[in-house]
Scaffold this active site. Sequence first.
Site, PDB file in Angstrom:
ATOM      1  N   CYS A   1       0.886  -1.173   0.000  1.00  0.00           N
ATOM      2  CA  CYS A   1       0.000   0.000   0.000  1.00  0.00           C
ATOM      3  C   CYS A   1       0.919   1.216   0.000  1.00  0.00           C
ATOM      4  O   CYS A   1       2.113   1.068  -0.280  1.00  0.00           O
ATOM      5  CB  CYS A   1      -0.996  -0.028   1.163  1.00  0.00           C
ATOM      6  SG  CYS A   1      -0.309   0.133   2.809  1.00  0.00           S
TER       7      CYS A   1
ATOM      8  N   THR B   1       2.136   3.128   2.451  1.00  0.00           N
ATOM      9  CA  THR B   1       3.189   3.013   3.462  1.00  0.00           C
ATOM     10  C   THR B   1       3.570   1.569   3.763  1.00  0.00           C
ATOM     11  O   THR B   1       4.624   1.316   4.357  1.00  0.00           O
ATOM     12  CB  THR B   1       2.713   3.627   4.793  1.00  0.00           C
ATOM     13  OG1 THR B   1       1.508   2.933   5.182  1.00  0.00           O
ATOM     14  CG2 THR B   1       2.431   5.111   4.673  1.00  0.00           C
TER      15      THR B   1
ATOM     16  N   HIS C   1      13.435 -15.841  11.485  1.00  0.00           N
ATOM     17  CA  HIS C   1      12.980 -15.881  12.880  1.00  0.00           C
ATOM     18  C   HIS C   1      11.458 -15.943  13.020  1.00  0.00           C
ATOM     19  O   HIS C   1      10.955 -16.556  13.956  1.00  0.00           O
ATOM     20  CB  HIS C   1      13.494 -14.658  13.650  1.00  0.00           C
ATOM     21  CG  HIS C   1      14.960 -14.736  13.955  1.00  0.00           C
ATOM     22  ND1 HIS C   1      15.596 -13.852  14.803  1.00  0.00           N
ATOM     23  CD2 HIS C   1      15.920 -15.588  13.519  1.00  0.00           C
ATOM     24  CE1 HIS C   1      16.878 -14.160  14.885  1.00  0.00           C
ATOM     25  NE2 HIS C   1      17.111 -15.205  14.105  1.00  0.00           N
TER      26      HIS C   1
ATOM     27  N   ARG D   1      14.013 -22.397  18.815  1.00  0.00           N
ATOM     28  CA  ARG D   1      13.432 -21.454  19.788  1.00  0.00           C
ATOM     29  C   ARG D   1      12.434 -20.501  19.124  1.00  0.00           C
ATOM     30  O   ARG D   1      11.515 -19.984  19.772  1.00  0.00           O
ATOM     31  CB  ARG D   1      14.534 -20.665  20.504  1.00  0.00           C
ATOM     32  CG  ARG D   1      15.281 -19.679  19.634  1.00  0.00           C
ATOM     33  CD  ARG D   1      16.445 -19.028  20.385  1.00  0.00           C
ATOM     34  NE  ARG D   1      17.039 -17.923  19.659  1.00  0.00           N
ATOM     35  CZ  ARG D   1      17.908 -18.045  18.673  1.00  0.00           C
ATOM     36  NH1 ARG D   1      18.299 -19.249  18.266  1.00  0.00           N
ATOM     37  NH2 ARG D   1      18.431 -16.987  18.085  1.00  0.00           N
TER      38      ARG D   1
HETATM   39  C1  RB5 Z   1      -4.052   5.361   0.733  1.00  0.00           C
HETATM   40  O1  RB5 Z   1      -4.050   6.729   0.483  1.00  0.00           O
HETATM   41  C2  RB5 Z   1      -3.101   5.045   1.893  1.00  0.00           C
HETATM   42  O2  RB5 Z   1      -3.690   5.414   3.077  1.00  0.00           O
HETATM   43  C3  RB5 Z   1      -2.744   3.571   1.884  1.00  0.00           C
HETATM   44  O3  RB5 Z   1      -2.139   3.238   0.681  1.00  0.00           O
HETATM   45  C4  RB5 Z   1      -1.780   3.109   2.956  1.00  0.00           C
HETATM   46  O4  RB5 Z   1      -0.650   3.918   3.007  1.00  0.00           O
HETATM   47  C5  RB5 Z   1      -2.369   2.854   4.270  1.00  0.00           C
HETATM   48  O5  RB5 Z   1      -1.701   2.437   5.230  1.00  0.00           O
END
Ligand code: RB5
Length: 148
Positions: free
Chosen positions: A64, A66, A97, A131
């Site tokens: 997405c 981020t 891990h 572990r």
């Molecule tokens: C979309 O604008 C954005 O919020 C999405 O791609 C993402 O970054 C959300 O975590």
Amino acid sequence: MIAIGSDHGGYELKEAIKKHLDEKGIEYKDFGTFSEESVDYPDYALKVAEAVASGQFEKGILLCGTGVGISIAANKVPGIRAAHVSDAFSARYSKEHNNANVLCMGGRVVGPGLAAILVDEWLNAEFQGGRHQKRLDKITEIEKKYSR
Ligand code: RB5
């Protein structure tokens, strides 16, 4: 076989990763989205996470803007261990891990060159068990505690 998906924020990076997988001869199925039109990332997280959790696909890749939202959503599906990464060390150890079965990245954070390195580190790493398995078992216990 890899299940891959993204929202609009990860669309461009998804296409770049598909090209990288093509070059390596690694098979995948694209669960969308298929354009830069605005969509909701939980919808694509769910498609890929269910494809992996059901055993139909061995691994998943989710993008997405981020990498945060889509990893949060994917981790709600029992059996999914989605790792949100932007460095090679974490990508590798998320497999060694944590036995991460889904790799998440941010299309507005990571460029295509780095993303290819992160994917390769994760795909080439092996879960070390021992572990670490004990700790994954504890995660499964948490899932069970809150499952209805
Ligand atoms: C979309 O604008 C954005 O919020 C999405 O791609 C993402 O970054 C959300 O975590």
